[in-house]
Design an enzyme around this catalytic site. Structure first.
Site, mmCIF file in Angstrom:
data_model
loop_
_atom_site.group_PDB
_atom_site.id
_atom_site.type_symbol
_atom_site.label_atom_id
_atom_site.label_comp_id
_atom_site.label_asym_id
_atom_site.label_seq_id
_atom_site.Cartn_x
_atom_site.Cartn_y
_atom_site.Cartn_z
ATOM 1 N N SER A 12 33.807 20.326 18.511
ATOM 2 C CA SER A 12 34.737 19.438 19.218
ATOM 3 C C SER A 12 35.777 20.188 20.033
ATOM 4 O O SER A 12 36.902 19.735 20.190
ATOM 5 C CB SER A 12 35.443 18.538 18.197
ATOM 6 O OG SER A 12 36.135 19.338 17.239
ATOM 7 N N ALA A 15 33.857 22.941 25.128
ATOM 8 C CA ALA A 15 32.454 22.774 25.525
ATOM 9 C C ALA A 15 31.911 21.429 25.040
ATOM 10 O O ALA A 15 31.299 20.675 25.810
ATOM 11 C CB ALA A 15 31.602 23.918 24.972
ATOM 12 N N ALA A 41 38.352 27.080 18.354
ATOM 13 C CA ALA A 41 38.991 28.167 19.089
ATOM 14 C C ALA A 41 39.705 27.709 20.359
ATOM 15 O O ALA A 41 40.641 28.358 20.815
ATOM 16 C CB ALA A 41 37.949 29.235 19.441
ATOM 17 N N TRP A 44 43.405 27.524 20.338
ATOM 18 C CA TRP A 44 44.093 28.799 20.090
ATOM 19 C C TRP A 44 44.250 29.624 21.355
ATOM 20 O O TRP A 44 44.970 30.623 21.358
ATOM 21 C CB TRP A 44 43.286 29.634 19.085
ATOM 22 C CG TRP A 44 43.227 29.052 17.712
ATOM 23 C CD1 TRP A 44 42.951 27.760 17.366
ATOM 24 C CD2 TRP A 44 43.436 29.744 16.484
ATOM 25 N NE1 TRP A 44 42.967 27.612 16.013
ATOM 26 C CE2 TRP A 44 43.262 28.811 15.437
ATOM 27 C CE3 TRP A 44 43.739 31.062 16.162
ATOM 28 C CZ2 TRP A 44 43.389 29.158 14.102
ATOM 29 C CZ3 TRP A 44 43.857 31.405 14.818
ATOM 30 C CH2 TRP A 44 43.684 30.453 13.803
ATOM 31 N N ALA A 45 43.548 29.253 22.422
ATOM 32 C CA ALA A 45 43.519 30.096 23.629
ATOM 33 C C ALA A 45 44.896 30.155 24.282
ATOM 34 O O ALA A 45 45.396 29.158 24.778
ATOM 35 C CB ALA A 45 42.485 29.553 24.612
ATOM 36 N N GLN A 46 45.512 31.343 24.272
ATOM 37 C CA GLN A 46 46.868 31.485 24.821
ATOM 38 C C GLN A 46 46.840 31.658 26.335
ATOM 39 O O GLN A 46 47.680 31.145 27.042
ATOM 40 C CB GLN A 46 47.556 32.715 24.204
ATOM 41 C CG GLN A 46 47.832 32.580 22.708
ATOM 42 C CD GLN A 46 48.405 33.876 22.138
ATOM 43 O OE1 GLN A 46 48.275 34.942 22.722
ATOM 44 N NE2 GLN A 46 49.037 33.770 20.995
ATOM 45 N N GLU A 112 45.599 38.833 34.792
ATOM 46 C CA GLU A 112 45.365 39.472 33.504
ATOM 47 C C GLU A 112 44.495 40.702 33.694
ATOM 48 O O GLU A 112 43.929 40.925 34.773
ATOM 49 C CB GLU A 112 44.676 38.484 32.533
ATOM 50 C CG GLU A 112 45.599 37.361 32.095
ATOM 51 C CD GLU A 112 44.951 36.415 31.097
ATOM 52 O OE1 GLU A 112 45.683 35.573 30.568
ATOM 53 O OE2 GLU A 112 43.734 36.503 30.858
ATOM 54 N N HIS A 236 40.457 42.737 19.821
ATOM 55 C CA HIS A 236 41.792 42.803 20.431
ATOM 56 C C HIS A 236 42.546 43.936 19.733
ATOM 57 O O HIS A 236 42.511 44.043 18.508
ATOM 58 C CB HIS A 236 42.527 41.474 20.238
ATOM 59 C CG HIS A 236 43.742 41.337 21.109
ATOM 60 N ND1 HIS A 236 44.897 42.053 20.868
ATOM 61 C CD2 HIS A 236 43.986 40.589 22.210
ATOM 62 C CE1 HIS A 236 45.789 41.745 21.795
ATOM 63 N NE2 HIS A 236 45.266 40.865 22.621
ATOM 64 N N ARG A 283 41.531 47.535 26.923
ATOM 65 C CA ARG A 283 41.503 47.043 25.538
ATOM 66 C C ARG A 283 40.595 47.847 24.612
ATOM 67 O O ARG A 283 40.964 48.188 23.496
ATOM 68 C CB ARG A 283 40.979 45.605 25.538
ATOM 69 C CG ARG A 283 42.036 44.565 25.388
ATOM 70 C CD ARG A 283 41.381 43.213 25.267
ATOM 71 N NE ARG A 283 42.348 42.194 25.644
ATOM 72 C CZ ARG A 283 42.112 40.898 25.583
ATOM 73 N NH1 ARG A 283 40.947 40.454 25.179
ATOM 74 N NH2 ARG A 283 43.029 40.030 25.933
ATOM 75 N N HIS A 344 37.846 39.453 18.245
ATOM 76 C CA HIS A 344 38.502 38.487 19.128
ATOM 77 C C HIS A 344 37.540 37.510 19.799
ATOM 78 O O HIS A 344 37.902 36.367 20.055
ATOM 79 C CB HIS A 344 39.277 39.259 20.202
ATOM 80 C CG HIS A 344 40.189 38.427 21.034
ATOM 81 N ND1 HIS A 344 41.129 37.573 20.496
ATOM 82 C CD2 HIS A 344 40.314 38.317 22.381
ATOM 83 C CE1 HIS A 344 41.799 36.976 21.472
ATOM 84 N NE2 HIS A 344 41.316 37.395 22.624
ATOM 85 N N ARG A 379 33.652 40.519 27.682
ATOM 86 C CA ARG A 379 34.154 39.327 28.372
ATOM 87 C C ARG A 379 35.402 39.650 29.185
ATOM 88 O O ARG A 379 36.350 40.244 28.675
ATOM 89 C CB ARG A 379 34.477 38.233 27.347
ATOM 90 C CG ARG A 379 35.128 36.995 27.944
ATOM 91 C CD ARG A 379 35.470 36.001 26.851
ATOM 92 N NE ARG A 379 36.520 36.478 25.969
ATOM 93 C CZ ARG A 379 37.822 36.233 26.122
ATOM 94 N NH1 ARG A 379 38.245 35.518 27.151
ATOM 95 N NH2 ARG A 379 38.695 36.683 25.252
ATOM 96 N N LEU A 385 37.114 29.905 28.462
ATOM 97 C CA LEU A 385 37.293 28.459 28.612
ATOM 98 C C LEU A 385 36.504 27.957 29.819
ATOM 99 O O LEU A 385 35.941 26.858 29.803
ATOM 100 C CB LEU A 385 38.778 28.095 28.775
ATOM 101 C CG LEU A 385 39.631 28.038 27.510
ATOM 102 C CD1 LEU A 385 41.083 27.759 27.867
ATOM 103 C CD2 LEU A 385 39.128 26.994 26.524
#
Length: 526
Positions: A12, A15, A41, A44-46, A112, A236, A283, A344, A379, A385
């Site tokens: 839910s 996607a 998730a 939670w995506a900042q 970013e 991360h 990273r 992550h 990624r 997203l």
């Protein structure tokens, strides 16, 4: 108990709900979540969502940035398709009421790591939460969408579960454990979409939500679908190390504003020893350096220190982090923050095409559960997203177009638990779970060796036998269902890592440090 729908969506998040909203114009859809609807998730995506929206930027630049991040393992055709679909996906979210940040009458875009332009639309530092809320609200208001929380997916229903046994491989729905009734129910549908997220909880330290146990990947594998690139796990570099608080990320911006990584015993600033860019190295470089310091000296964590900056500056730039840490007794304006790298994002997964189709007729997948060809070996920030939105819509569109070609729902057998009993030793589940997460972290983590991977393989083979035996004798519980999937996914990760005889992107093996001339996917066939 048997429930029948036109389409069943497992998951839910962005996607799953995107697919549901696109399908509900013509079909009756059920969306199941194994906990509350917003626990995945997405919420939670900042960061935000990447899309070409600024003059001077181009689709070609976004494609190139994605390919560079993915170390050449991406499918360029897929990358071009997703990047091209991004602006329209953002527009649909705006129409749903997502309050993206604006500046001067236009969307405010941030930049970013890995991006050559400002192209990240965001809602402060809580974009995922805003997207989740808008999608949930729209889904709840739609009469053709049934939302079913607290339903834990057990297994996909295939021809093996038909009253008249079949090896055709078609998927007819799902067996799911109802937390309220404590019974397994049968949910059938003409088409099923996996939107179950990643497998981060296979590791000791992870930023993933509690439910990220690789359920969709494991279920698809058991149903006969190929999986690909499971060795590509993104870590991360800086997750808070604290016994009371799991999964709290310390954003890369702390390093960007002058935060220094130090050895906690000596105070030595170690990043310049590894890379001339110091704390601002990519990273994967920073994560490997921290991992090396921790493993070499048997540490639990390293220090991230920004206390040399003006306290007002720190509080103004990082208000949420500051408040969170103060609540835990850590003042980042006066001393260091204990951090560890953490899993992550799951870049590999179930193999899908551009329409979200898997190898099994009637089964689709979208989001982190998949390996679509978008991410490759690493990624790019804020492409995740985006992948959910584009492939959720693509799967829905293909189901609507091909409705008459989809396999009809067969008569299937109800769940049979006549030969099992309630467990008499629940402690086995907690012990095995802890064991998997620890050896996966130590042997199949940020830096790998062939010897460590072989050790992990021997352990997972033994645990798989134990869990299979346990599963055969006792009634299912949510914890047992998740453990069974964790064992399956851990095995897929280890097998994939052993198969890749090079270092590329997120996969670094000391015995194979060079990158091969040709990029090849690691594809496992059941």
């Amino acid at each position: 108990m048997n429930h029948s729908f036109d389409v069943l969506i497992i998951g839910s998040g962005a996607a799953g709900l995107t697919a549901a909203l696109n399908l509900a114009t013509h079909r009756r859809v059920a969306v199941i979540a194994k906990g509350a609807l917003g626990e995945g998730a997405t919420g939670w995506a900042q960061g935000g969502i990447a899309a070409v929206l600024e003059e001077g930027d181009s689709f070609e630049a976004h494609v190139e940035d994605t390919m560079v991040a993915g170390a050449g393992l991406n499918d360029r055709h897929v990358v071009e398709h997703v990047v091209g679909a991004a602006p329209a996906a953002i527009q649909r979210l705006i129409e749903l009421g997502v309050p993206f940040a604006e500046e001067g009458g236009a969307l405010h875009l941030t930049r970013e790591g890995g991006h050559s332009h400002r192209r990240i639309v965001h809602v402060a530092d809580a974009t995922g939460w805003a997207v989740q809320q808008a999608l949930e609200k729209a889904a709840a208001a739609n009469p053709n969408i049934v939302l079913l929380p607290d339903m834990v997916a057990v297994d996909l229903i295939t021809g093996r579960h038909e009253e008249r046994f079949s090896t055709a491989g078609s998927v007819h729905g799902l067996y799911a454990y109802n937390r309220e009734s404590r019974k397994v129910e049968t949910l059938t549908a003409r088409a099923t979409i996996l939107a179950t997220g990643g497998a981060g909880r296979v590791y000791l330290y992870s930023t993933a939500p509690r439910g990220a146990t690789g359920d969709g990947i494991a279920m698809a594998w058991r149903a006969g679908c190929r999986v690909s690139n499971m060795e590509m796990m993104q870590f991360h570099p800086t997750c808070l190390y604290h016994l009371e608080t799991k999964n709290f990320l310390i954003t890369e911006a702390v390093r960007g504003e002058g935060g220094i990584l130090k050895h906690p015993l000596t105070g030595h600033r170690f990043m310049p020893d590894y890379d001339e860019r110091g704390e601002l190295a990519p990273r994967d470089v920073v994560a490997r350096a921290i991992d090396n310091e921790i493993k070499r000296d048997g540490l639990d964590f390293v220090h991230l220190d920004i206390s040399h900056r003006d306290p007002e500056f720190v509080r103004a730039h990082f208000p949420n982090i500051y408040e969170k840490l103060i609540g835990l007794g850590i003042d980042m304006t006066e001393g260091p923050i204990p951090v560890v790298p953490a899993q992550h994002y799951t870049c590999g997964g179930v193999v899908v095409d551009l329409a979200g189709r898997t190898d099994a007729p009637g089964l689709y997948a979208a989001g982190e559960v998949t390996e679509s060809g978008l991410h490759g070996a690493n990624r790019l920030a804020s492409n995740s997203l985006l992948e959910c939105l584009v492939f959720g819509e693509a799967a829905a569109g293909d189901i609507l177009r091909r409705w008459d070609e989809l396999p009809p729902v067969a008569r299937v057998r109800e769940w049979d638990e006549s030969r099992v009993t309630d467990s008499d030793e629940e402690v086995v589940i907690a012990q095995t779970w802890g064991e998997i997460r620890r050896f996966m972290w130590n042997y199949v983590g940020i830096v790998r060796t062939t010897k460590r991977l072989e050790r992990a393989k021997r352990r997972i083979d033994m645990l798989r036998q134990e869990v299979t035996d346990y599963y055969a004798h006792f009634r299912v519980t949510p914890d047992l269902i998740e453990l069974r999937n964790l064992v399956e996914v851990a095995d897929l990760i280890i097998r994939s890592a052993l198969a890749r005889r090079e270092s590329r992107g997120l996969h670094f093996n000391r015995d194979w440090p060079k990158t091969a001339a040709r990029a090849r996917d690691t594809v496992l066939v059941p």
